[in-house]
Design an enzyme around this catalytic site. Structure first.
Site, PDB file in Angstrom:
ATOM      1  N   TYR A 174      -8.192   1.174  -3.925  1.00 33.69           N
ATOM      2  CA  TYR A 174      -6.860   1.481  -4.469  1.00 33.69           C
ATOM      3  C   TYR A 174      -6.211   0.191  -4.917  1.00 33.69           C
ATOM      4  O   TYR A 174      -6.709  -0.900  -4.631  1.00 33.69           O
ATOM      5  CB  TYR A 174      -5.983   2.190  -3.420  1.00 33.69           C
ATOM      6  CG  TYR A 174      -5.508   1.261  -2.322  1.00 33.69           C
ATOM      7  CD1 TYR A 174      -6.332   0.907  -1.257  1.00 33.69           C
ATOM      8  CD2 TYR A 174      -4.230   0.692  -2.373  1.00 33.69           C
ATOM      9  CE1 TYR A 174      -5.904   0.035  -0.272  1.00 33.69           C
ATOM     10  CE2 TYR A 174      -3.795  -0.188  -1.371  1.00 33.69           C
ATOM     11  CZ  TYR A 174      -4.640  -0.503  -0.330  1.00 33.69           C
ATOM     12  OH  TYR A 174      -4.226  -1.373   0.635  1.00 33.69           O
TER      13      TYR A 174
ATOM     14  N   LYS B 221       0.391  -8.099  12.931  1.00 36.25           N
ATOM     15  CA  LYS B 221      -0.649  -7.213  12.392  1.00 36.25           C
ATOM     16  C   LYS B 221      -1.900  -7.490  13.215  1.00 36.25           C
ATOM     17  O   LYS B 221      -2.464  -8.584  13.160  1.00 36.25           O
ATOM     18  CB  LYS B 221      -0.871  -7.487  10.909  1.00 36.25           C
ATOM     19  CG  LYS B 221      -1.859  -6.505  10.300  1.00 36.25           C
ATOM     20  CD  LYS B 221      -1.857  -6.478   8.782  1.00 36.25           C
ATOM     21  CE  LYS B 221      -2.759  -5.348   8.322  1.00 36.25           C
ATOM     22  NZ  LYS B 221      -2.701  -5.061   6.900  1.00 36.25           N
TER      23      LYS B 221
ATOM     24  N   THR C 187       1.684  -4.456   4.287  1.00 34.36           N
ATOM     25  CA  THR C 187       1.587  -4.801   5.709  1.00 34.36           C
ATOM     26  C   THR C 187       0.979  -6.184   5.950  1.00 34.36           C
ATOM     27  O   THR C 187       1.168  -6.751   7.021  1.00 34.36           O
ATOM     28  CB  THR C 187       0.759  -3.745   6.467  1.00 34.36           C
ATOM     29  OG1 THR C 187      -0.562  -3.726   5.935  1.00 34.36           O
ATOM     30  CG2 THR C 187       1.398  -2.375   6.380  1.00 34.36           C
ATOM     31  N   ASP C 188       0.236  -6.723   4.952  1.00 36.03           N
ATOM     32  CA  ASP C 188      -0.500  -7.977   5.185  1.00 36.03           C
ATOM     33  C   ASP C 188       0.404  -9.131   5.622  1.00 36.03           C
ATOM     34  O   ASP C 188       0.043  -9.906   6.505  1.00 36.03           O
ATOM     35  CB  ASP C 188      -1.263  -8.397   3.920  1.00 36.03           C
ATOM     36  CG  ASP C 188      -2.459  -7.478   3.639  1.00 36.03           C
ATOM     37  OD1 ASP C 188      -2.762  -6.623   4.487  1.00 36.03           O
ATOM     38  OD2 ASP C 188      -3.070  -7.632   2.569  1.00 36.03           O
TER      39      ASP C 188
ATOM     40  N   THR D 251       0.824  -1.205   0.000  1.00 38.89           N
ATOM     41  CA  THR D 251       0.000   0.000   0.000  1.00 38.89           C
ATOM     42  C   THR D 251       0.860   1.257   0.000  1.00 38.89           C
ATOM     43  O   THR D 251       0.464   2.295  -0.527  1.00 38.89           O
ATOM     44  CB  THR D 251      -0.929  -0.020   1.232  1.00 38.89           C
ATOM     45  OG1 THR D 251      -1.763  -1.164   1.121  1.00 38.89           O
ATOM     46  CG2 THR D 251      -1.796   1.213   1.322  1.00 38.89           C
TER      47      THR D 251
ATOM     48  N   GLU E  88      -3.220 -29.775  26.888  1.00 35.51           N
ATOM     49  CA  GLU E  88      -4.322 -30.736  26.724  1.00 35.51           C
ATOM     50  C   GLU E  88      -3.983 -31.782  25.674  1.00 35.51           C
ATOM     51  O   GLU E  88      -4.585 -32.854  25.643  1.00 35.51           O
ATOM     52  CB  GLU E  88      -5.612 -29.994  26.344  1.00 35.51           C
ATOM     53  CG  GLU E  88      -6.311 -29.348  27.525  1.00 35.51           C
ATOM     54  CD  GLU E  88      -7.667 -28.777  27.119  1.00 35.51           C
ATOM     55  OE1 GLU E  88      -8.630 -29.559  26.994  1.00 35.51           O
ATOM     56  OE2 GLU E  88      -7.746 -27.541  26.917  1.00 35.51           O
TER      57      GLU E  88
HETATM   58  N1  ASP Z   1      -2.702  -5.554   0.796  1.00 42.30           N
HETATM   59  C1  ASP Z   1      -1.691  -4.579   1.127  1.00 42.30           C
HETATM   60  C2  ASP Z   1      -0.352  -5.290   1.168  1.00 42.30           C
HETATM   61  O1  ASP Z   1      -0.065  -6.001   2.071  1.00 42.30           O
HETATM   62  C3  ASP Z   1      -1.986  -3.927   2.409  1.00 42.30           C
HETATM   63  C4  ASP Z   1      -0.950  -2.975   2.913  1.00 42.30           C
HETATM   64  O2  ASP Z   1       0.130  -2.810   2.395  1.00 42.30           O
HETATM   65  O3  ASP Z   1      -1.234  -2.320   3.928  1.00 42.30           O
HETATM   66  O4  ASP Z   1       0.380  -5.128   0.274  1.00 42.30           O
END
Ligand code: ASP
Length: 356
Positions: free
Chosen positions: A53, A192, A119-120, A40, A313
């Protein structure tokens, strides 16, 4: 007259030394390479207030040039390794990235690395690199939650702060770090935690390594776990990783997914278990079957925070399973893939999970 000339020559020499010192102080900025992979932070959308986007649209040089004063922090060079949303991050990109980082950091000309990344799956890449980078120089991942075209895009300041951390000699020896939203996280601990807001990355159990506010870095404590130069894992000569899959446990979950993965050739399975790495009776039976066939099965938890106990367990000896210790399922998968590059017993793998 002779005395005047000597004074003049001395003054000129002082001016020359002074000017030279200033010039070399300016050129003596640390050298930081930014390796761009997409996400992103490189995303663009049609509207600055709309949610739609596409990731990975903007090239690294454009990104660097859009951040005011970033070149005052370090001598910067950008390299575009990929330009994907990190949902499309792959083992191939991981291996390319790790090999390039090791190559760059082996030269005295490079002081630190920044990686721009979606971020994913950023926590997975960060943890992978934490295990295979062979240098104590700073390696910092960053990204953003809002695309570059958004109102109050968070990418530019995240990139600025990431470069500040990578350029800071005090960041040496902290392993791979993630810098987002003014915070510095360890690759081992970061998760995350929230799907869309800018404070998505958190280290809920272990806490932050430090903060970075408009480039001013404070590091509070050293990271947990063995990493980088102390890690036994290496990507030298590695062109692929063994297949490891994740199965998500739930009430009345289906066990035949596990049978399918065994028949499909999985070398390892991580169970994102309920609670303390638990799963229903049918899944346990399928797991026992899988481990008898030599597939390595790790019990992690789908609960966002906390470790899985050995022999809770589930009787690990009876079922042939391994506890993920404090790694969540996605990081347990990364460690299992690397550990399975060589033949290991269940007991040996358990030691690996406790150590890393
Ligand atoms: N889908 C995006 C990615 O991981 C989300 C992000 O960058 O925040 O590339």
């Amino acid at each position: 007259m002779k005395q005047m000339n000597t004074i003049k020559t001395t003054l000129l020499a002082i001016v020359f030394v002074f000017a030279h010192t200033i010039a070399s102080a300016q050129t003596k900025l640390p050298n930081v390479i930014i390796l761009a992979t997409g996400g992103t932070i490189a995303g663009a959308g049609a509207s600055s207030t709309g949610s739609a986007y596409t990731s990975g649209q903007v090239k690294i040089d454009t990104m660097i040039n859009s951040v005011p004063n970033i070149r005052k922090l370090a001598n910067l060079k950008g390299e575009q390794l990929s330009n994907v949303g990190s949902q499309d991050m792959s083992v191939k990109i991981w291996l390319d990235l790790a090999k390039r980082i090791n190559q760059l950091l082996a030269t005295p000309d490079v002081d630190g690395i920044v990686i721009t990344h979606g971020t994913d799956t950023q926590e997975e890449t960060a943890y992978f690199l934490n295990l295979v980078v062979k240098s104590d120089k700073p390696v910092v991942l960053t990204g953003s939650m809002r695309p570059s075209t958004a109102l109050s895009a968070d990418g530019p300041l995240n990139l600025y702060n990431a470069v500040a951390v990578a350029a800071n000699p005090a960041s040496k020896g902290y392993g791979v770090m993630v810098v987002m939203n003014d915070e510095i996280h360890s690759a081992h601990d970061v998760k995350k935690m929230i799907s869309t807001p800018v404070h998505t990355f958190q280290s809920p159990q272990e806490g932050l390594l430090g903060t970075v506010i408009f480039g001013q870095t404070s590091l509070f404590h050293k990271p947990n776990g063995v990493h980088t130069t102390q890690s036994e894992f290496s990507v030298d000569g590695v062109t692929a990783l063994p297949r490891v899959d994740i199965v998500y446990a739930c009430a009345d979950g289906s066990a035949d997914i596990i049978d399918f993965l065994v028949s499909a050739g999985s070398k390892g399975i991580v169970i994102a278990g309920v609670g303390d790495g638990n799963m229903n009776t049918a899944m346990l039976a399928a797991v026992k079957n899988a481990t008898k066939k030599g597939v390595k099965v790790v019990r992690a938890t789908r609960v966002p925070v906390g470790a899985v106990l050995i022999e809770g367990e589930v009787n690990d000896k009876e079922y042939g399973t391994i506890s993920s210790d404090d790694l969540n399922p996605q990081k347990a998968r990364v460690l299992l893939m690397l550990a399975l590059l060589k033949e290991r017993s269940r007991e040996d793998l358990q030691k690996v999970f406790i150590k890393y």
